[in-house]
Scaffold this motif. Structure first.
Motif, PDB file in Angstrom:
ATOM      1  N   ARG A   1     -36.718  70.742  -1.568  1.00 18.29           N
ATOM      2  CA  ARG A   1     -35.530  71.494  -1.181  1.00 18.29           C
ATOM      3  C   ARG A   1     -35.954  72.643  -0.265  1.00 18.29           C
ATOM      4  NH1 ARG A   1     -36.911  75.558  -1.106  1.00 18.29           N
ATOM      5  NH2 ARG A   1     -36.555  77.483  -2.213  1.00 18.29           N
ATOM      6  N   GLY A   2     -35.058  72.981   0.661  1.00 21.45           N
ATOM      7  CA  GLY A   2     -35.359  74.037   1.601  1.00 21.45           C
ATOM      8  C   GLY A   2     -35.923  73.516   2.905  1.00 21.45           C
ATOM      9  N   GLU A   3     -36.286  72.225   2.972  1.00 22.04           N
ATOM     10  CA  GLU A   3     -36.839  71.675   4.208  1.00 22.04           C
ATOM     11  C   GLU A   3     -35.761  71.118   5.127  1.00 22.04           C
ATOM     12  OE1 GLU A   3     -39.727  68.827   3.118  1.00 22.04           O
ATOM     13  OE2 GLU A   3     -40.958  70.235   1.989  1.00 22.04           O
ATOM     14  N   ASP A   4     -34.568  70.909   4.579  1.00 19.89           N
ATOM     15  CA  ASP A   4     -33.490  70.487   5.459  1.00 19.89           C
ATOM     16  C   ASP A   4     -32.316  71.439   5.291  1.00 19.89           C
ATOM     17  OD1 ASP A   4     -32.024  67.735   3.517  1.00 19.89           O
ATOM     18  OD2 ASP A   4     -32.108  69.878   3.143  1.00 19.89           O
ATOM     19  N   GLU A   5     -31.286  71.238   6.093  1.00 20.58           N
ATOM     20  CA  GLU A   5     -30.125  72.093   6.055  1.00 20.58           C
ATOM     21  C   GLU A   5     -28.873  71.231   6.120  1.00 20.58           C
ATOM     22  OE1 GLU A   5     -30.332  74.820   9.231  1.00 20.58           O
ATOM     23  OE2 GLU A   5     -32.212  75.745   8.585  1.00 20.58           O
ATOM     24  N   ARG A   6     -27.743  71.863   5.870  1.00 27.93           N
ATOM     25  CA  ARG A   6     -26.478  71.166   6.018  1.00 27.93           C
ATOM     26  C   ARG A   6     -26.202  71.054   7.499  1.00 27.93           C
ATOM     27  NH1 ARG A   6     -20.969  70.009   3.053  1.00 27.93           N
ATOM     28  NH2 ARG A   6     -21.034  68.221   4.346  1.00 27.93           N
TER      29      ARG A   6
ATOM     30  N   TRP B   1     -29.588  74.721  -3.463  1.00 29.54           N
ATOM     31  CA  TRP B   1     -30.429  74.735  -2.270  1.00 29.54           C
ATOM     32  C   TRP B   1     -29.729  73.940  -1.162  1.00 29.54           C
ATOM     33  CZ3 TRP B   1     -32.977  72.415  -6.726  1.00 29.54           C
ATOM     34  CH2 TRP B   1     -32.909  71.032  -6.773  1.00 29.54           C
ATOM     35  N   LYS B   2     -30.348  73.901  -0.005  1.00 27.10           N
ATOM     36  CA  LYS B   2     -29.759  73.237   1.146  1.00 27.10           C
ATOM     37  C   LYS B   2     -29.831  71.717   1.002  1.00 27.10           C
ATOM     38  CE  LYS B   2     -30.875  77.083   4.181  1.00 27.10           C
ATOM     39  NZ  LYS B   2     -31.620  77.551   5.362  1.00 27.10           N
TER      40      LYS B   2
END
Length: 346
Positions: free
Chosen positions: A8-13, A290-291
């Motif tokens: 988690r945190g490596e991609d975004e919406r 998370w994202k």
């Protein structure tokens, strides 16, 4: 450590993010197992026949998706239904429930808007989220076919702060598909977890953290609405959201990133968009830890509402089954475990 290992945190919406990026190799003891052994095993050992566990987590425990903790060959949620609440009060029940659905999606972040609000510098430029338009439309059609009631859909430049505040009064369901925003400090832009991870100067970080927790914490997180790229008129802070009239809202969903993340403040727990929804009167809130990728989010909520409205499941069971559907389709844990239901589960 577990959150890091999930990837988690490596991609975004964001529309250009894939949904099946696997986390890196694990080293050392599994932190998820350690968490379960510390937090849940002592309870379940005393309650071997329990099937449902109600939790009122405090402080950083709000960051733990308890049902996704590993358990044998599966996860805790396979054998135990986890119900998260901000207090025991939602178990008692509330007053009259409203009617109708308000849905937000395909927001035009570059639109000029007439609304004014709390000055906030996000230090960010919000990219369009194409999937949220289809997500909102699918939910709108599902609601209309199930309840035969019209929907208030706020899209593009119509998804403004003032319009949303007026629309949600008396609504039973609220679904907001947009960017979430969480700032480390008044200058915006850096999330608290980013600072923890990247700032090697511990003394400087602790000093900055002390400054932040002395501020109004709910002004440090929010949602991006129409015109967000032009300034504060397009940012709905948690502080503002808490003043909305959600007294008749049965379920509010923030289909956005890090909406369950906020500032820890002594005596007040986590101050976040999630806590703002409950303070505004919503019986139940679904927020993220998370994202999560745009496409995975859309898939999960289309499944969730189908199970909630068409199959007649309770809210917590509908969310869990939607998560397990993604799990069976091969989505990694980072794509389904982030979503947390808080409040009344049914």
């Amino acid at each position: 450590e577990w959150r890091e290992r999930t990837g988690r945190g490596e991609d975004e919406r964001s529309p250009d993010i894939g949904t099946r990026v696997e986390a890196g190799p694990s080293v050392g003891p599994d932190p998820a197992v350690v968490l379960r052994e510390i937090l849940l095993d002592p309870v379940t050992a005393r309650l071997p026949d329990a099937r449902v566990l109600y939790l009122v987590p405090d402080d950083c425990l709000y960051l733990v998706p308890f049902d996704a903790l590993p358990d044998g060959d599966g996860v805790v949620g396979d054998r135990l239904r986890i119900r998260v609440s901000s207090s025991v009060c939602p178990l008692v029940g509330e007053g009259e429930i409203g009617s109708g659905l308000v849905v937000v999606g395909d927001v035009d972040y570059d639109a000029p808007g007439p609304d004014t609000g709390t000055p906030v510098d996000t230090s960010e430029s919000f990219e369009s989220l194409d999937e949220t338009g289809d997500e909102a439309l699918a939910i709108e059609r599902m609601f209309e076919s199930t309840f035969e009631r019209p929907v208030i859909a706020l899209t593009r430049e119509a998804a403004a702060k003032g319009a949303l505040a007026r629309a949600v009064v008396g609504a039973r369901f609220i679904h907001l598909a947009t960017h979430g925003w969480f700032s480390f400090g008044p200058s915006g832009g850096r999330s608290l977890e980013y600072c923890v991870r990247e700032d090697s100067d511990a003394e400087r970080f602790e000093s900055a953290q002390a400054t932040v927790v002395g501020l109004l914490p709910e002004s440090l997180c929010g949602l991006a609405l129409a015109g967000a790229n032009h300034g504060p008129d397009g940012i709905l802070t948690a502080e503002e959201l808490a003043t909305f009239d959600l007294s008749r809202c049965e379920l509010a969903v923030l289909s956005a990133c890090e909406t369950n993340v906020g500032v820890r403040r002594a005596g007040q727990g986590i101050q976040s968009l999630q806590s703002a929804l409950l303070a505004a009167g919503a019986r139940t809130a679904i927020t993220s830890l998370w994202k999560v990728g745009d496409a995975a989010t859309r898939r999960l909520f289309e499944l969730f509402y189908a199970k909630l409205w068409m199959d007649g499941l309770g809210k917590a069971d509908a969310l869990w089954q939607a998560k397990m559907a993604l799990r069976s389709e091969g989505y990694p844990i980072r794509d389904w475990a982030a979503w947390v239901l808080t409040g009344a589960p049914d």
